[in-house]
Write a protein that holds these residues in place. Structure first.
Motif, PDB file in Angstrom:
ATOM      1  N   TYR A  84      -1.965  -6.818  19.017  1.00 31.27           N
ATOM      2  CA  TYR A  84      -1.551  -5.422  18.987  1.00 31.27           C
ATOM      3  C   TYR A  84      -0.155  -5.302  19.569  1.00 31.27           C
ATOM      4  O   TYR A  84       0.242  -6.095  20.420  1.00 31.27           O
ATOM      5  N   LYS A  85       0.563  -4.273  19.149  1.00 32.28           N
ATOM      6  CA  LYS A  85       1.863  -3.958  19.757  1.00 32.28           C
ATOM      7  C   LYS A  85       1.668  -2.736  20.658  1.00 32.28           C
ATOM      8  O   LYS A  85       1.043  -1.746  20.252  1.00 32.28           O
ATOM      9  N   VAL A  86       2.196  -2.811  21.885  1.00 32.31           N
ATOM     10  CA  VAL A  86       2.106  -1.685  22.809  1.00 32.31           C
ATOM     11  C   VAL A  86       3.143  -0.646  22.375  1.00 32.31           C
ATOM     12  O   VAL A  86       4.344  -0.894  22.424  1.00 32.31           O
TER      13      VAL A  86
ATOM     14  N   VAL B 150      -3.016   5.452  30.069  1.00 31.88           N
ATOM     15  CA  VAL B 150      -3.457   5.499  28.677  1.00 31.88           C
ATOM     16  C   VAL B 150      -2.479   4.628  27.897  1.00 31.88           C
ATOM     17  O   VAL B 150      -1.266   4.851  27.945  1.00 31.88           O
ATOM     18  N   VAL B 151      -3.011   3.626  27.220  1.00 24.16           N
ATOM     19  CA  VAL B 151      -2.180   2.681  26.473  1.00 24.16           C
ATOM     20  C   VAL B 151      -2.444   2.900  24.986  1.00 24.16           C
ATOM     21  O   VAL B 151      -3.597   2.874  24.540  1.00 24.16           O
ATOM     22  N   ILE B 152      -1.370   3.145  24.241  1.00 24.08           N
ATOM     23  CA  ILE B 152      -1.458   3.312  22.787  1.00 24.08           C
ATOM     24  C   ILE B 152      -1.042   1.986  22.162  1.00 24.08           C
ATOM     25  O   ILE B 152       0.073   1.495  22.405  1.00 24.08           O
ATOM     26  N   LEU B 153      -1.945   1.416  21.381  1.00 26.05           N
ATOM     27  CA  LEU B 153      -1.696   0.132  20.729  1.00 26.05           C
ATOM     28  C   LEU B 153      -1.669   0.311  19.217  1.00 26.05           C
ATOM     29  O   LEU B 153      -2.417   1.120  18.666  1.00 26.05           O
ATOM     30  N   GLU B 154      -0.832  -0.461  18.559  1.00 30.19           N
ATOM     31  CA  GLU B 154      -0.790  -0.473  17.094  1.00 30.19           C
ATOM     32  C   GLU B 154      -1.403  -1.766  16.607  1.00 30.19           C
ATOM     33  O   GLU B 154      -0.981  -2.856  17.010  1.00 30.19           O
TER      34      GLU B 154
ATOM     35  N   ARG C 224      -2.743   0.844  12.127  1.00 32.20           N
ATOM     36  CA  ARG C 224      -3.518   1.903  12.771  1.00 32.20           C
ATOM     37  C   ARG C 224      -3.329   1.849  14.281  1.00 32.20           C
ATOM     38  O   ARG C 224      -3.134   0.788  14.849  1.00 32.20           O
ATOM     39  N   GLU C 225      -3.393   3.015  14.914  1.00 32.01           N
ATOM     40  CA  GLU C 225      -3.225   3.091  16.358  1.00 32.01           C
ATOM     41  C   GLU C 225      -4.566   3.290  17.044  1.00 32.01           C
ATOM     42  O   GLU C 225      -5.451   3.969  16.512  1.00 32.01           O
ATOM     43  N   ILE C 226      -4.696   2.689  18.219  1.00 34.59           N
ATOM     44  CA  ILE C 226      -5.857   2.914  19.060  1.00 34.59           C
ATOM     45  C   ILE C 226      -5.354   3.233  20.465  1.00 34.59           C
ATOM     46  O   ILE C 226      -4.239   2.860  20.823  1.00 34.59           O
ATOM     47  N   SER C 227      -6.148   3.938  21.241  1.00 40.45           N
ATOM     48  CA  SER C 227      -5.766   4.223  22.616  1.00 40.45           C
ATOM     49  C   SER C 227      -6.926   3.842  23.521  1.00 40.45           C
ATOM     50  O   SER C 227      -8.093   3.909  23.129  1.00 40.45           O
TER      51      SER C 227
END
Length: 72
Positions: A3-5, A28-32, A37-40
């Motif tokens: 994932y990319k931060v 809260v970390v948002i990852l791609e 798609r993004e996940i948090s």
């Protein structure tokens, strides 16, 4: 999976109360994902610092949803 931060934000959601004494600061970390798609997820802020994880880094998640930096 890697994932990319995308973003790291201080978690300010304490409900009706403030953060309790001794309660760990969470981010809260948002990852791609690789598919875009993004996940948090919430993650212990101190561990992010210990692992030198910053926006733009490539990371993996272990079975406990702990974030680990991928070394180049």
């Amino acid at each position: 999976m890697q994932y990319k931060v995308i973003r790291i934000e201080e978690n300010m959601d304490f409900g009706c109360e403030e953060r309790q004494p001794g309660e760990r600061l969470m981010s809260v970390v948002i990852l791609e994902r690789e598919d875009g798609r993004e996940i948090s997820l919430k993650h212990d802020d101190e561990r992010l610092y210990e692992r030198d994880i910053n926006e733009g880094d490539i990371v993996t998640l272990d079975e406990n949803r702990e974030i680990w930096k991928v070394q180049p």
